[in-house]
Design an enzyme around this catalytic site. Structure first.
Site: not given
Ligand SMILES: CC/C=C\CC(=O)SCCNC(=O)CCNC(=O)[C@H](O)C(C)(C)COP(=O)(O)OP(=O)(O)OC[C@H]1O[C@@H](n2cnc3c(N)ncnc32)[C@H](O)[C@@H]1OP(=O)(O)O
Length: 720
Positions: A60, A99, A102, A122
């Site tokens: 998400a 998500g 999911e 999450e």
């Molecule tokens: C009803 C609700 C249902 C579901 C709930 C959810 O899904 S909550 C979200 C769960 N997912 C996460 O927590 C994953 C979070 N992201 C990560 O762990 C890492 O970003 C990832 C995907 C492993 C990639 O890592 P990497 O080191 O390659 O990149 P970085 O972390 O620097 O991310 C790059 C930019 O993307 C932004 N970002 C990452 N994930 C999200 C997200 N889920 N939503 C919004 N934005 C996301 C991150 O902030 C970075 O942005 P930047 O502006 O470059 O800092």
């Protein structure tokens, strides 16, 4: 956001939302429209869901969390995918998280490339997988695995996910081609057996034992975090309730967590940590426009505890290290300790014997500094002494090649002072590691007035390569970490002479959420470290600190820590400090009458009548001077933003992440309240300058309405 196309009888829904395919409103809408279109189209016989770019989906969109929900909900989109009579195949690469997983679990089949990872992170954001993840994962894999994955947030590599039953197949070669082949192979087969909502929970007969064991682990390893406990309850309900009732229960628990202060803090932490990597110097040079110096070879000066830890960090990621000591005996001891640390890692299955041998073969121990002539980067890690460090840098200036980056692992001394010993101050930069350097994740990188952008880029990049969380700060005495922490030590010592005991202070702070209290921290880092720093500063100012010292630099000075040092109670390493330990180097802290008596005797000698000190007072007197100093640090531009300070506190001092760090915590308490309490203590303790309220804090506290943390810096130059 979701590209729809067909290839023969197969519809392909390709999520296209760079950089990580977060499931933002337009993606959910695209998937919703895409699956409806595929179901409607009689020529389509199977559907593939795939991600464009580097990943399947990171879940998400976290940026949407504090906004009103718009567009189709993820669960609704998922339901449509599952209800399709045409088989739906999730084709996974990169990460398939939250998500994203999911969505994949709503699909009838999941295939992935070998390098893919799946998981439910999450919990790290203070929530649970709220789009049926807690109900569906235990229907595809064992309930114990589901509890472990959902309560820890760990990413699971594809081969393990296959073993767990989460994936149906691992493919080699082009993912889309393989997905098309797979889709063709399942075309026309009934999808009913693949609908997880119709499946029983796996291992439900062992539910109670599994739940109890998981809960014990969560309480031990994730003390204070709400979400892991709630995650376990949600998974448990999958085994206890019919699917649709389980979904309702999941939703209730999700809503509870989503509105919690822990979730707000952890979301803040997620973005703060990433923002810290986007460093910028006052000159405008930044992470985006500066290239690091390529580093192929390194040197470490000092084979003591810090030097050993730093060398281990470098060796682990394959940097050759020239390790320099002043004599053979200390050098041999240092190498032996490094070898022991690697052996311990092998014993704990953190590395293989081969990897250990490879790391050890990369060390070149020497007592000859000239050997550093060709290294790309050198880190000095000798003890905290200005003259010694300057002497080393004078030599490095002569020995090292012009492009070398010269780093100092000082924890307090201004980089300007160390760099001034060289004719190339632009190449000198601080790399402040935290002890034990091979374990603690924080790297406080420090620039001086002369440090070049390239030197900064190099150490920020190095931090990433060795697995640290790097934060860039401007030089000053103590930088951010120690400058803020120092006041905690001072105030703790003052409370000891007024009536508290080490175990009281530690209990209050541990109950607050710190993993260990400040007195135990002092024992861990070494009572001699603080002593050396205080006496070094005094010496530089021509002052001798003695047991009679009552004031230093016009401030109330407590000699208790010096008395402890003089008794040889240097902390864990000597088996005695503020506590007694089972052995030198021991970990079990025990209250020691000798310390209790020392403290009481000291109060009597000072003519102080000891009093009971309340929990509130201990908490405020430990936290608020640090917070006040944090605001001064922001005012002076030593830290570029409050988020950087908070990152330093999670990784440097284990500040509970679910409280967001001291600056975020202050924002939650309310800046006007924090300001008012600081003014109160300032009135009561006029001889402690750490209670003089920061100007920035005063301005923010007097704003007509609470200023969001993201806007604090705009007040630092204002004249209010
Ligand atoms: C009803 C609700 C249902 C579901 C709930 C959810 O899904 S909550 C979200 C769960 N997912 C996460 O927590 C994953 C979070 N992201 C990560 O762990 C890492 O970003 C990832 C995907 C492993 C990639 O890592 P990497 O080191 O390659 O990149 P970085 O972390 O620097 O991310 C790059 C930019 O993307 C932004 N970002 C990452 N994930 C999200 C997200 N889920 N939503 C919004 N934005 C996301 C991150 O902030 C970075 O942005 P930047 O502006 O470059 O800092």
């Amino acid at each position: 956001m979701v590209d729809y196309r067909t290839q023969g009888q197969i519809a392909i829904l390709e999520v296209n939302n760079p950089p990580v395919n977060a499931l933002s409103i337009h993606v959910r809408k695209g998937l919703d429209d895409g699956i409806s279109r595929a179901v409607r189209d009689p020529s389509v016989k199977a559907v593939i869901v795939i991600g464009k770019g580097r990943t399947f989906s990171s879940g998400a969109d976290i940026k949407e969390f504090n906004k009103p929900q718009e567009g189709p909900r993820l669960t609704m989109v998922g339901k449509k995918l599952e209800e399709s009579d045409k088989p739906v195949v999730a084709a996974i690469h990169g990460t398939c998280l939250g998500g994203g997983l999911e969505i994949a679990l709503f699909c009838h089949y999941r295939i992935a490339v070998k390098s893919a990872r799946v998981g439910f992170p999450e919990v790290l954001l203070g929530i649970l997988p709220g789009a049926a993840g807690t109900q569906r994962l235990p229907r595809v894999t064992d309930v114990a695995v589901a509890m472990e994955m959902i309560s820890t947030g760990k990413h699971v590599p594809a081969p393990k996910a296959l073993e767990y039953g989460i994936l149906d197949k691992i493919v080699q070669g082009d993912l889309l081609e393989e997905a098309v082949k797979f889709a063709k192979s399942v075309m026309g087969k009934p999808v009913q057996p693949c609908r997880l909502s119709d499946q029983p929970v796996k291992g439900a007969d062992r539910l109670v034992q599994v739940f109890d064991a998981a809960m014990r682990q969560v309480k031990q390893r994730q003390r204070g975090f709400m979400a892991p406990v709630v995650c376990l309850k949600a998974v448990r309900s999958a085994a206890e309730l019919p699917y649709n009732e389980g979904l309702l229960r999941e939703n209730t628990l999700f809503t509870e967590l989503m509105s919690s202060s822990q979730c707000a803090a952890l979301r803040y932490a997620f973005f703060a940590e990433r923002a810290a990597q986007r460093w910028q110097l006052p000159s405008g040079a930044s992470a985006a426009n500066t290239k690091p110096v390529p580093v192929k070879s390194t040197g470490v000066i000092g084979a003591g505890t810090m030097g050993q830890g730093i060398a281990i960090c470098l060796l682990r990621v394959d940097y050759p290290v020239i390790l320099v000591e002043q004599n053979q005996k200390l050098l041999d001891k240092g190498v032996e300790m490094i070898q022991l640390a690697f052996k311990d890692a092998v014993r704990r299955k953190l590395m293989t014997e081969d990897a250990m041998r490879h790391c050890m073969s990369n060390i070149s121990p020497t007592v000859d500094m000239q050997q550093l002539a060709n290294v790309d980067l050198v880190i000095e890690a000798v003890y905290e002494n200005v003259a010694l460090k300057q002497d080393i840098f004078r030599k490095l200036d002569v020995i090292c090649k012009p492009s070398a980056v010269l780093c100092t692992n000082t924890s307090t001394i201004s980089i300007d002072i160390i760099a001034s010993a060289t004719k190339r101050p632009g190449s000198v930069v601080g790399t402040h590691f935290f002890a034990p350097a091979h374990i603690m994740r924080l790297l406080e990188n420090v620039y001086s007035k002369d440090t070049s952008a390239q030197a900064v880029a190099t150490v920020m990049d190095l931090g990433k390569k060795i697995g640290k969380v790097s934060v860039l700060v401007k030089t000053c005495h103590g930088f951010v970490a120690n400058r803020m922490f120092h006041h905690q030590g001072q105030e703790a010592a003052l409370m000891l002479e007024e009536g508290a005991l080490p175990e009281h202070i530690d209990k209050v702070m541990e109950d607050f959420g710190m993993s260990i209290g400040p007195m135990k921290v002092s024992d861990l880092s070494g009572v001699d470290i603080g002593w050396r720093i205080r006496h070094e500063v005094a010496k530089m100012e021509g002052v001798e600190l003695t047991s009679q010292t009552r004031f230093f630099r016009g401030e109330r000075y407590c000699t208790l820590p010096d008395k402890l040092y003089e008794l040889g109670r240097l902390g864990r390493k000597t088996g005695k400090g503020w506590y007694r330990y089972e052995k030198p180097g021991g970990r079990v802290a025990m209250v020691d009458d000798e310390v209790t008596n020392l403290i009481k005797k000291h109060s009597a000698e000072m003519g102080i009548e000891r009093r009971g000190i309340s929990t509130q007072e201990i908490q405020e007197r430990i936290l608020y001077p640090a917070i006040n100093e944090g605001f001064r640090i922001l005012e002076e531009g030593v830290a570029a933003k409050p988020e950087d300070i908070d990152v330093i506190w999670w990784y440097g001092f284990s500040f509970p992440r679910y409280m967001g760090g001291p600056m975020f915590h202050a924002s939650q308490v309310g800046l006007s309240k924090v300001y008012e309490r600081i003014c109160y203590y300032h009135q009561n303790f006029p001889y402690s300058s750490h209670w003089v309220p920061s100007d920035l804090l005063r301005k923010l506290a007097s704003a007509p309405s609470p200023v969001p943390i993201s806007q604090w810096m705009s007040y630092s130059q204002s004249k209010l």
